[in-house]
Design a protein around this motif. Structure first.
Motif, PDB file in Angstrom:
ATOM      1  N   LYS A 100       0.845  -1.210   0.000  1.00 27.25           N
ATOM      2  CA  LYS A 100       0.000   0.000   0.000  1.00 27.25           C
ATOM      3  C   LYS A 100       0.875   1.252   0.000  1.00 27.25           C
ATOM      4  O   LYS A 100       0.587   2.234  -0.689  1.00 27.25           O
ATOM      5  CB  LYS A 100      -0.925  -0.009   1.213  1.00 27.25           C
ATOM      6  CG  LYS A 100      -2.115  -0.943   1.095  1.00 27.25           C
ATOM      7  CD  LYS A 100      -3.019  -0.811   2.324  1.00 27.25           C
ATOM      8  CE  LYS A 100      -4.254  -1.703   2.193  1.00 27.25           C
ATOM      9  NZ  LYS A 100      -5.133  -1.600   3.387  1.00 27.25           N
ATOM     10  N   SER A 101       1.958   1.203   0.784  1.00 25.90           N
ATOM     11  CA  SER A 101       2.885   2.339   0.824  1.00 25.90           C
ATOM     12  C   SER A 101       3.551   2.529  -0.528  1.00 25.90           C
ATOM     13  O   SER A 101       3.743   3.654  -0.997  1.00 25.90           O
ATOM     14  CB  SER A 101       3.945   2.114   1.907  1.00 25.90           C
ATOM     15  OG  SER A 101       3.363   2.081   3.185  1.00 25.90           O
ATOM     16  N   ALA A 102       3.903   1.421  -1.180  1.00 24.92           N
ATOM     17  CA  ALA A 102       4.514   1.497  -2.503  1.00 24.92           C
ATOM     18  C   ALA A 102       3.569   2.156  -3.497  1.00 24.92           C
ATOM     19  O   ALA A 102       3.977   2.987  -4.318  1.00 24.92           O
ATOM     20  CB  ALA A 102       4.901   0.104  -2.981  1.00 24.92           C
ATOM     21  N   ASP A 103       2.293   1.803  -3.425  1.00 21.83           N
ATOM     22  CA  ASP A 103       1.298   2.371  -4.326  1.00 21.83           C
ATOM     23  C   ASP A 103       1.118   3.858  -4.065  1.00 21.83           C
ATOM     24  O   ASP A 103       1.046   4.668  -4.999  1.00 21.83           O
ATOM     25  CB  ASP A 103      -0.023   1.619  -4.156  1.00 21.83           C
ATOM     26  CG  ASP A 103      -1.036   2.019  -5.221  1.00 21.83           C
ATOM     27  OD1 ASP A 103      -0.700   1.935  -6.414  1.00 21.83           O
ATOM     28  OD2 ASP A 103      -2.148   2.432  -4.847  1.00 21.83           O
ATOM     29  N   ARG A 104       1.056   4.243  -2.792  1.00 18.94           N
ATOM     30  CA  ARG A 104       0.876   5.651  -2.438  1.00 18.94           C
ATOM     31  C   ARG A 104       2.089   6.501  -2.816  1.00 18.94           C
ATOM     32  O   ARG A 104       1.969   7.704  -3.015  1.00 18.94           O
ATOM     33  CB  ARG A 104       0.583   5.793  -0.938  1.00 18.94           C
ATOM     34  CG  ARG A 104      -0.828   5.394  -0.536  1.00 18.94           C
ATOM     35  CD  ARG A 104      -1.135   5.856   0.884  1.00 18.94           C
ATOM     36  NE  ARG A 104      -0.332   5.131   1.865  1.00 18.94           N
ATOM     37  CZ  ARG A 104      -0.723   4.047   2.508  1.00 18.94           C
ATOM     38  NH1 ARG A 104      -1.920   3.533   2.264  1.00 18.94           N
ATOM     39  NH2 ARG A 104       0.068   3.463   3.393  1.00 18.94           N
ATOM     40  N   SER A 105       3.255   5.892  -2.896  1.00 19.00           N
ATOM     41  CA  SER A 105       4.473   6.642  -3.198  1.00 19.00           C
ATOM     42  C   SER A 105       4.493   7.166  -4.631  1.00 19.00           C
ATOM     43  O   SER A 105       5.251   8.080  -4.952  1.00 19.00           O
ATOM     44  CB  SER A 105       5.703   5.755  -2.972  1.00 19.00           C
ATOM     45  OG  SER A 105       5.848   4.797  -4.020  1.00 19.00           O
TER      46      SER A 105
END
Length: 420
Positions: free
Chosen positions: A370-375
């Motif tokens: 999820k963090s990767a996507d938000r980045s």
């Protein structure tokens, strides 16, 4: 929630908007740098007399808006309300005008301070990029600076703005106009503050934004009717050069701007989508400012463009700048051993010029992805114990979802080939 908030009339510049602000500053500065302007940076506070002499004691900036302070040693200082006086002071102090060919070309970027009624587009701390050409009297120099500002706005994609242009004459013809204007103003119904301002610099009354004052100025004498032959020729040449460069302008015989040091060419860029706070930049020639602050005669010209206002102008036109993602690659480790390895690879990728981040302090692969996507990263690097044993990491395309193994020793080359 914190006990403290930003002071009234200021704001915090935060991601992702901050990336747009940086891009605006770069876009404004780029044309000036290409034209030979060198960077200068001055203190945020100066001797208060620098501004009272240069900007003008009759201006609202000096009389109402400056942040003044007294040091423990008794020095009277002011937070800089504008950039030109400070830049000229620095150039004179360093004798830049004696070190080579004139004009001395300088550009700057920074924050400025005025105690104004806070509203959207009008802040007590505001950001500007400016450019000054010191020590030459040449209509081509005036035209150059106007064209550089216009190029900056067009590079950003702006189109719904106008360039207002006027000439304020010089020390030969302005006194005659000043006398005619004072006589005209003496017959108007003006309050005491405005009458006092008219005595010091009657041209400032033309810049009064109140409808009650503007309604009385309909038949005011216009400076263009009093210009001497030299000023007329100078003004016509500036306009001719702008036309040749394809820069459209609108004649505005009442354009004065809020500073007393302007002579001859005066201009302002106004955006048609910003309401009352429509000015996104402006400037002009200031041939007598050097002498006002104790220097030699150095005819000069310059401008300052508002970063805050330009940001609002982009919003008004619905323009989103095409900015590179802050993160191109996001690394996700499955286990401590994998994290140590990926951390080393993240450092290597960054040193190779690839914007890369790592999932820190995550508890699960789900949260990490999820963090990767938000980045906003284009690719995710995923590695676990099995990958380590095989000497590979998993490279996931965040747009297509496709995932492929990549050998550790080929990782940097593979990602560089993808033009990250």
């Amino acid at each position: 929630m914190s006990t403290f908030t930003a002071p009234k009339g200021t704001y915090d510049l935060l991601p992702p908007s901050s990336a747009t602000f940086l891009a605006i500053r770069e876009a404004i500065a780029a044309p000036a740098r290409r034209a030979g302007y060198g960077y200068i940076e001055t203190p945020v506070f100066e001797d208060v007399k620098l501004f009272s002499r240069g900007v003008g004691e009759s201006t609202d900036i000096v009389t109402k808006e400056m942040y003044n302070l007294t040091t423990r040693g008794g020095d009277e200082l002011a937070l800089r309300p504008e950039g030109t006086a400070s830049v000229l002071r620095a150039a004179l102090q360093a004798n830049l005008h004696k070190q080579g060919n004139l004009p001395v070309k300088l550009w700057y970027s920074g924050n400025y301070y005025r105690y104004e009624r806070a509203q959207k587009g009008r802040y007590r701390q505001f950001s500007q990029v400016g450019a000054e050409a010191i020590g030459a009297e040449d209509p081509a120099l005036d035209a150059e600076l106007i064209i550089l500002a216009d190029d900056a706005f067009r590079t950003l994609g702006l189109s719904n703005y106008s360039l207002l242009l006027n000439s304020l004459g010089d020390k030969q013809c302005r006194p005659v106009y000043r006398a005619a204007l004072i006589e005209f103003l003496s017959g108007l119904d003006l309050d005491e503050d405005t009458r006092r301002r008219a005595e010091i610099n009657p041209l400032r009354v033309l810049d009064d934004k109140r409808e009650s004052v503007q309604a009385q100025l309909t038949d005011a004498p216009m400076l263009r009717d009093f210009l001497c032959e030299d000023c007329k020729a100078y003004d016509e040449k500036v306009r001719e050069l702008l036309t040749l460069a394809g820069v459209a302008f609108v004649d505005d015989p009442k354009l004065v701007r809020g500073l007393d040091y302007y002579t001859r060419t005066t201009f302002e860029f106004v955006h048609n989508g910003l309401g009352a706070q429509s000015a996104i930049g402006g400037g002009g020639r200031y041939d007598g400012l050097s002498e006002m602050i104790g220097g030699p005669a150095l005819p000069s010209v310059g401008w300052a463009l508002g970063v805050d206002r330009t940001f609002l102008a982009l919003e008004a036109e619905g323009i989103a700048l095409d900015l590179p993602a802050a993160t191109a690659v996001y690394a996700v480790a499955l286990g401590e051993a994998a994290k140590d390895l990926l951390f080393a690879k993240v450092v290597e990728l960054r040193r190779a010029g690839v914007p890369t981040d790592l999932a820190f302090g995550v508890k699960s692969i789900k949260n990490a992805m999820k963090s990767a996507d938000r980045s906003g990263a284009r690719f995710a690097l995923i590695a676990g114990d099995r990958d380590l044993a095989e000497g590979v990491v998993q490279l996931k395309d965040m747009e297509s979802g496709e995932q492929t193994p990549v050998a550790l020793e080929a990782l940097v080359t593979t990602l560089k080939e993808k033009q990250l």
